[in-house]
Design a protein around this motif. Structure first.
Motif, mmCIF file in Angstrom:
data_model
loop_
_atom_site.group_PDB
_atom_site.id
_atom_site.type_symbol
_atom_site.label_atom_id
_atom_site.label_comp_id
_atom_site.label_asym_id
_atom_site.label_seq_id
_atom_site.Cartn_x
_atom_site.Cartn_y
_atom_site.Cartn_z
ATOM 1 N N CYS A 80 9.573 -18.245 47.712
ATOM 2 C CA CYS A 80 8.446 -17.962 48.613
ATOM 3 C C CYS A 80 8.789 -16.893 49.635
ATOM 4 N N LEU A 113 3.244 -18.670 43.143
ATOM 5 C CA LEU A 113 3.420 -19.936 42.429
ATOM 6 C C LEU A 113 4.153 -19.729 41.106
ATOM 7 N N ALA A 115 6.385 -34.274 44.224
ATOM 8 C CA ALA A 115 5.630 -33.050 43.946
ATOM 9 C C ALA A 115 4.689 -32.722 45.102
ATOM 10 N N GLY A 116 4.052 -33.743 45.664
ATOM 11 C CA GLY A 116 3.205 -33.516 46.826
ATOM 12 C C GLY A 116 3.997 -33.037 48.020
ATOM 13 N N LEU A 141 4.844 -29.416 47.762
ATOM 14 C CA LEU A 141 3.757 -28.513 48.157
ATOM 15 C C LEU A 141 3.839 -28.176 49.645
ATOM 16 N N VAL A 195 6.360 -25.536 49.881
ATOM 17 C CA VAL A 195 5.792 -24.258 49.440
ATOM 18 C C VAL A 195 4.958 -23.627 50.551
ATOM 19 N N VAL A 196 4.120 -24.430 51.208
ATOM 20 C CA VAL A 196 3.297 -23.918 52.304
ATOM 21 C C VAL A 196 4.167 -23.405 53.438
ATOM 22 N N THR A 203 11.903 -29.899 55.330
ATOM 23 C CA THR A 203 11.340 -29.889 53.979
ATOM 24 C C THR A 203 12.208 -30.685 53.010
#
Length: 246
Positions: free
Chosen positions: A65, A104, A135-136, A139, A142-143, A201
């Protein structure tokens, strides 16, 4: 909007494929660390390798990212083509959505090899509900790291962004304790880590995947970092817009 977004996405993805340096970097570095420094030592310890896999996945997301968005945004700001795109009637939104979609793809290039190595050559295992929770949580990572990359792209020149990418991943990972066993983490890292977004994270993903307890300070600071990075990204974009187009 959707057709414009897909047009920009195809164009940006083609450009990345033609010069696949980013794909190769984010795919090879994390999985290389896992193959040479993790699997030989804890590959058959289910709990340890599961936690290590989750940590390396977060590290891969960090590289993907930040590396993708900071360079792409900084390059677009300094190129004639990038400035021209920002004057088109479609506006900036389909362009930004295309960057996110390509990002992504880069994230997938970072984490899929790690998961394949973990699944095929180690004893890593987790229940399906835990995997879905992880997985949630991923995310959120990732954000967070996307916002960090966007803020860097809007606030740094292309040259500075390249330098920051070259030397920035390792200090963030080390300061967040990503390369240390929790029992053997140096005291100074333990004091610093909760205030670094990489620890927040990682803790969130580990909490979702393994259920192991984590300090609440790192999660609170993660929320604070997300707010800060949103503010920096919006401010950087508006500053760039005023300087170049208003």
């Amino acid at each position: 909007m959707s057709s414009l977004t897909m047009t920009y996405t195809r164009r940006n993805l083609t450009e990345n494929i033609r010069t696949p340096t980013m794909f190769l970097t984010v795919a090879l570095v994390p999985v290389g660390v896992m193959v040479f420094f993790v699997v030989p030592f804890i590959g058959q310890d289910t709990a340890a390798i599961t936690s290590a896999t989750a940590t390396l996945v977060v590290f891969g997301v960090l590289m993907a990212c930040v590396g993708h968005f900071s360079i792409v945004i900084a390059a677009g700001r300094e190129s004639v083509w990038g400035n021209y795109l920002r004057t088109l009637p479609g506006g900036i939104m389909p362009q930004m959505l295309s960057h996110i979609l390509v990002g992504l793809v880069v994230v997938a290039a970072a984490i899929i090899p790690i998961l394949l190595v973990a699944g095929l050559f180690t004893a890593a295992a987790a229940p399906v509900p835990r995997v879905l929770l992880a997985a949630g949580a991923l995310l959120v990572a990732v954000v967070t790291f996307t916002l960090l990359g966007l803020a860097m792209g809007y606030l740094m020149s292309m040259r500075v962004a390249i330098i920051a990418n070259s030397i920035g991943f390792l200090p963030l990972a080390v300061a967040g304790g990503m390369f240390f066993d929790r029992a053997d983490t140096p005291a100074i890292i333990e004091h610093i880590a909760p205030f670094v977004p990489t620890r927040g994270t990682t803790d969130l993903v580990l909490l979702a995947l393994t259920g192991e307890p984590v300090g609440p300070l790192s999660l609170v600071m993660l929320a604070v970092w997300i707010v800060i990075l949103v503010g920096l990204t919006v401010w950087g974009y508006r500053r760039d817009q005023v300087r170049r187009f208003d």
